[in-house]
Each structure stands twice: as C-alpha cells, then as structure tokens.
Enzyme design. Structure first.
Site, short mmCIF file in Angstrom:
data_model
loop_
_atom_site.label_atom_id
_atom_site.label_comp_id
_atom_site.label_asym_id
_atom_site.label_seq_id
_atom_site.Cartn_x
_atom_site.Cartn_y
_atom_site.Cartn_z
N TYR A 318 0.75 -0.88 -0.11
CA TYR A 318 0.06 0.27 -0.64
C TYR A 318 0.76 1.57 -0.23
O TYR A 318 2.10 1.57 0.79
CB TYR A 318 -0.67 -0.20 1.61
CG TYR A 318 -2.16 0.94 1.25
CD1 TYR A 318 -2.43 1.88 0.29
CD2 TYR A 318 -2.67 1.27 2.66
CE1 TYR A 318 -3.16 3.20 0.46
CE2 TYR A 318 -3.06 2.54 2.57
CZ TYR A 318 -3.57 3.56 1.58
OH TYR A 318 -4.60 3.97 2.01
N CYS A 319 0.19 2.17 -1.02
CA CYS A 319 1.36 3.36 -0.72
C CYS A 319 2.88 3.36 -1.13
O CYS A 319 3.50 2.52 -1.79
CB CYS A 319 1.18 4.43 0.33
SG CYS A 319 1.64 5.24 0.85
N LEU A 320 3.29 4.29 -0.11
CA LEU A 320 5.39 3.32 -0.99
C LEU A 320 5.37 2.45 -0.32
O LEU A 320 6.40 1.94 -0.72
CB LEU A 320 5.72 4.62 0.45
CG LEU A 320 6.17 6.19 -0.10
CD1 LEU A 320 6.33 7.43 0.60
CD2 LEU A 320 7.30 5.90 -1.57
N GLY A 322 3.64 -0.49 -0.90
CA GLY A 322 3.68 -0.72 -2.61
C GLY A 322 5.22 -0.75 -3.39
O GLY A 322 5.48 -1.53 -3.79
N LEU A 346 -1.51 -0.75 -3.85
CA LEU A 346 -2.60 -0.35 -3.28
C LEU A 346 -2.35 1.16 -3.91
O LEU A 346 -1.45 1.22 -2.78
CB LEU A 346 -3.32 -1.31 -2.30
CG LEU A 346 -3.31 -2.42 -1.90
CD1 LEU A 346 -4.28 -2.22 -0.24
CD2 LEU A 346 -4.48 -2.68 -3.17
#
Length: 581
Positions: A318-320, A322, A346
């Site tokens: 998720y976010c960084l 990811g 994500l």
C-alpha cells in the site's frame, strides 16, 4: 618518458591552504540551524525555492510587456463584470468543483453574494496572471501557482468572522459561546501540536481499532510481523503478506471491524500477515531505505515461509509500501527468487514523473533545506510531514476546519479514520532523503538506476500476475501516475480505478454506499491503452473493488487447505511498535 615528469620542487604555484574542518563544520551547522529556524515560518518550504520561482515568473512577465498589459485590461473587464452582477444584469458565477467555502445559503444573500462574486473574479484573474507569461519553467510555474493559491485561500472572506455570515449568525444566536468553545478547541490543538499525549476513548488500539485477533510472530529492530488467527475451516494455500507504507501506522487496513480490510480478508479464507513498522526516533537517523527492504520485506517473507512452509506468497503493498514491495520483487526476479505468487499494489507509484502536487515540495533546493531541518532532529516529525499534505488541500484541511473548530466552536464527530490520521509516525532522516531524491526527484526506479546490492533492478523483470489499484481523487499517488506501471512491465496486469481518495478509496468495504470502480485486464504483452482512453472505454461498476480482488486472488491460488498453525507468539496483536508515539 621520464624527461616529461615535472619535479614537485619545480611547481611554483602556491598550494591552497585548506580551511580547517572544524570551521567548515561549524559554518554548515550554523546554516542548518538557520534553515531549521526559517522552517517555522515557511511551513517547511525553502524560501530560496519560492523566491527563484517568483523571480523566473517576474523576469518572463517583464520580458512580455504586451501580455502583461493584457492583465490590466482583464482586471478592468472583471470590475465591469462585477458592476453588472451588482445590478443584476448577469448570472452569478458558480463555485468551482469541490469548493465549499461559500456553500451555506447565507452567502447567496445580499450583500454577501457580491463578496463571493468579487472573490471568484479575483481568483480567476490571479490564475490568468500565473499562467500568463510563456517560457517559465513548468516546475516554477506550479510553485508560483501553489503559493498564490495559498495566499488567496488565507485571505478569503470566509476566514474572517466579521465577513462570514455563518459565524456572525452563530455568535449572535449563542451570545458568543461559539467563540469561547472555539478558543478551547484551539488550546487543545496547540497542546497536541506540542506533543502532549492525546487519548481518544472512542477508538482504542486493540479494542475498537486494530482489533482483529492475531499474534506478533516475528520482531526485529525495524518491524513486527503480525499473523492473524483463521476464522474459516479452510484457507487459500498461499498466504497474503501486506506491506504498508512506513509513513503511516499499519492499521489503516485494520480499522473498525466493519471496514477492516485485514478482518475481511481473514473472513474470505486467507492466511494474512502484515508488517507493523517501528516508529523511529533520533537513534535511527542513519537507517537506509534498503534496510526497509532487507530487514523488513525480506525478513517477513522468510518468517512467513517458516510458518506456512514453502508455499508461495501473495504480496500486497500500500502506498510507498507498494513501491518498496515492487523494488523487492524486482530484486527477487533478478536473483531467481520465486517465492512470490502474485503482486498487488494499492495506490502505489513506480514512476514518479507525474507524482502530483507533492512535486511542489521536491526540488534539489527544497530537499537540501529539508535535510537541514532533519539534521538536528534525526527524523521528520508527523507534524512536519502532515503540514505538507494539509497545504495541498488547504481549503478543506486548514481553513474550513479552522472556521468550524475555532469560529463556530464545533468538532467533527470522531471516526476511526480520523483517530488513525492523528496517530502519526516519524521518518528516519537518511531513509527519507534517499526515497525523496532517488524515487521522487530522480525517478531512479522507472529509469533503471535504482540499485539493490550494488546492481540495478528493473520493474520489467517481474514475471508475476499483478493487480494495481488507483483512486480517482488521490492527491498523494495520482491514478494516472499509478497507471504508468503499464509502461514499465508487459506482464498480465489487472488495473482498477476506484472512487474515493488515497485512503477512503482503498478502505472501501463491501456495502459502503456510493462506491464504484472500473476494472480491466491487460493481458501479457497485450495492447496498452493511454489512461484517458482506458477510463473512457472501461465501464464503471457499483460496489467495492475488494470483491473483484478476492476473485482475482482465488484465480491465482491453488486448492484450499487446512489453516496453518500460528507462529510462536511474541505478543498479542496489534503488538508494541504500533503503540509507539
């Protein structure tokens, strides 16, 4: 060739006397202290960055006298238009989308409606002024536009109690009690900003939020790994490992039971693990970005396989988190490490050329300034980081909130997402600068320069089924930037564009009202559409994208099995690191 060598004694130039190291260090330290002091008044922005941007704009404006003169004529026309509106000869200008400053019906009454029209016309003129001269560096133009917007938001009549009809009515009706309550809200917020402990009895860790049953099954100096207890008689053979960003507490994905992605995944028959990052202090100032990969993701993969056996893993970032997971997957592909079954990303960027408004804060000069701020602290504080995000949406997150909290004396009804958002994290200085410079500023991952173990990694090397999610109103990881993964890897890629923003678009549980998404598979080596064409040709579907993701995970998984045993427990979930402040 010996006769061509000049003896040292024949060199007549006087060698330069180096400046003593202590003096150089002292001067640098003084400059850092100066910059840290300046940041208190500039919201962390480098004054040099803004000054050079405005100088660039002014130089081009002076060198385009005829275009600049047009601005004067436009100003006169705007005044004439306002006069016609005053006389009722012309329809009112509408508010821009998402602008709620003047949404209250009182603003449509005389004389406030004229104030609104004057503001909107003035803002139109300022926008034309920013966009006017040609030849300005695009980054400088964005900085000028951003700072102009901040100034206009600050001086908006809605922020001043004697101009705001909502505030004047509330003050009259309550005999000023709204202002007394607002002052109390202000004092509490100031105490929180100074680091005073804030307890939210509505959303307690491990009780109302982060409450999915589980155990901490691995811990090192950087992270805890949580395994969640199964709730179904059989589970997918491949466990799910979730990698959140280190700029947030992991329980954004384990909020209240009704909207917890982790609880929902467990209920779908998945063995779920999640990384809970440590909240660093100054002692971790030299922690490198690659340590988050090697001591975070790779150690978590090792631990998951010790518990679940040699089965492959559905990795989700998720976010960084990811972005970091993509780096880890690319390095694993380079080394022939086949322990991953799939990759789900994500709101995670892999190409940062269109990273949105955050690029306003990421220039070489700005990063040097930020480095000086962090030098004495060793970390970036949650308040410093949160301030930048707030300024990107200053109308909603700064001024509108200030009116409600301090002038109307109201408070929003607490929510689990608000409680999570207030539970901020710090960032180690070295890691923070490495990812800002390497990823955001230089775009090293997309352009093949990012190195792991002294060797570059390539996103194109990843040969896994991929599922990527972008959100329509994301100002942190704009969906068109997330979409660029299509250009970096020609493998099978399912892309989802969901309603909502960076957080609410991801925390989008089934049954949530007014949720929709678009989904399309780009087959291996299939034709890649541009983002706007993709959106135009992909029909929206009502409901939560979680259900489509569950179907996709099932398609990448083997037969169901009995749940694996829980790993040796070090503590109950949510663990200790998530409680660090």
């Amino acid at each position: 060739m010996a006769h061509n060598v000049v003896p040292i004694r024949a060199v007549k130039a006087r060698p330069a006397v180096p400046e003593p190291a202590s003096r150089r260090t002292s001067a640098a330290d003084l400059d850092r202290l100066l910059h840290a002091w300046q940041s208190r008044f500039t919201a962390g922005q480098s004054p040099s960055t803004a000054s050079l941007a405005f100088l660039d704009w002014a130089a081009h404006a002076l060198n385009a006298p005829f275009q600049t003169a047009e601005l004067g004529r436009d100003a006169v026309e705007h005044w004439q238009r306002l006069a016609r509106i005053t006389l009722g000869a012309e329809a009112m200008l509408p508010l821009p989308d998402g602008d709620n400053r003047f949404a209250d019906p009182a603003w449509s009454q005389h004389p406030y409606k004229l104030v609104v029209q004057a503001v909107l016309l003035g803002e139109q003129w300022c926008e034309a002024m920013v966009q006017g001269p040609r030849g300005i560096d695009p980054g400088n133009r964005r900085i000028v536009g951003f700072n102009t917007r901040q100034f206009l938001d600050m001086i908006s009549p809605s922020n001043w109690p004697w101009f705001n009809p909502e505030v004047t009515a509330a003050t009259r009706d309550t005999a000023g009690r709204n202002l007394v309550a607002g002052f109390g809200n202000f004092l509490r917020d100031q105490a929180a900003a100074r680091g005073a402990p804030q307890e939210d009895a509505h959303f307690r860790l491990g009780i109302e939020v982060a409450a999915t049953p589980g155990k901490v099954v691995f811990r090192n100096a950087l992270m805890e790994l949580i395994q969640y207890a199964p709730t179904t008689p059989t589970v997918g053979a491949e466990p799910v490992l979730i990698v959140p960003a280190w700029i947030m507490k992991y329980y954004i994905l384990d909020l209240s039971p009704g909207n917890s992605m982790i609880r929902w995944l467990v209920g779908q028959g998945r063995t779920v693990f999640v990384i809970s990052w440590r909240n660093p202090d100054a002692s971790m100032r030299d922690t490198a970005l690659d340590e988050y990969r090697s001591q975070g993701i790779m150690k978590a993969i090792d631990a998951v396989q010790r518990i679940c056996g040699d089965t492959k893993i559905h990795a989700t970032g998720y976010c960084l988190g990811g972005t970091l997971l993509t780096i880890a997957a690319a390095a694993m592909a380079r080394e022939g490490d086949g322990r991953l079954a799939s990759l789900s990303l994500l709101a995670a960027q892999t190409d940062f050329t269109e990273a949105g408004d955050l690029q306003l804060f990421i220039t070489e000069d700005q990063l040097d300034f930020l480095g000086d701020i962090m030098h004495s602290q060793g970390t970036l504080s949650p308040q410093q980081m949160g301030g930048a995000f707030q300024m990107l949406r200053s109308n909603d997150l700064v001024w509108s909130r200030g009116i409600r909290d301090y002038l109307l004396g109201e408070r929003e009804i607490p929510s689990d997402l608000m409680a999570w958002n207030a539970d901020g994290t710090r960032l180690p200085a070295r890691m923070h600068m490495e990812y800002l410079r390497g990823l955001f500023l230089h775009n090293d991952l997309a352009e093949g320069r990012f190195r792991v173990d002294e060797q570059p990694v390539a996103v194109g090397d990843i040969r896994l089924p991929m599922f990527a999610v972008g959100t329509e109103r994301d100002h942190i990881a704009p969906w068109r930037s997330v979409f660029k993964l299509h250009l970096l890897n020609d493998g099978a890629l399912t892309f989802v564009l969901t309603s909502g923003g960076h957080n609410a678009g991801i925390v989008s549980e089934p049954g949530h009202p007014r949720r929709s998404f678009r989904i399309r598979l780009r087959a291996h080596e299939g034709r890649t559409l541009g983002p706007d064409q993709w959106r135009a040709e992909t029909a929206p579907q009502e409901g939560s994208w979680w259900l489509a993701w569950a179907e996709w995970l099932d398609a990448q998984s083997g037969p169901r099995i009995a749940p694996p045993a829980m790993g040796a427990a070090l503590a109950d979930a949510p663990g200790g690191y998530v409680r660090e402040h």
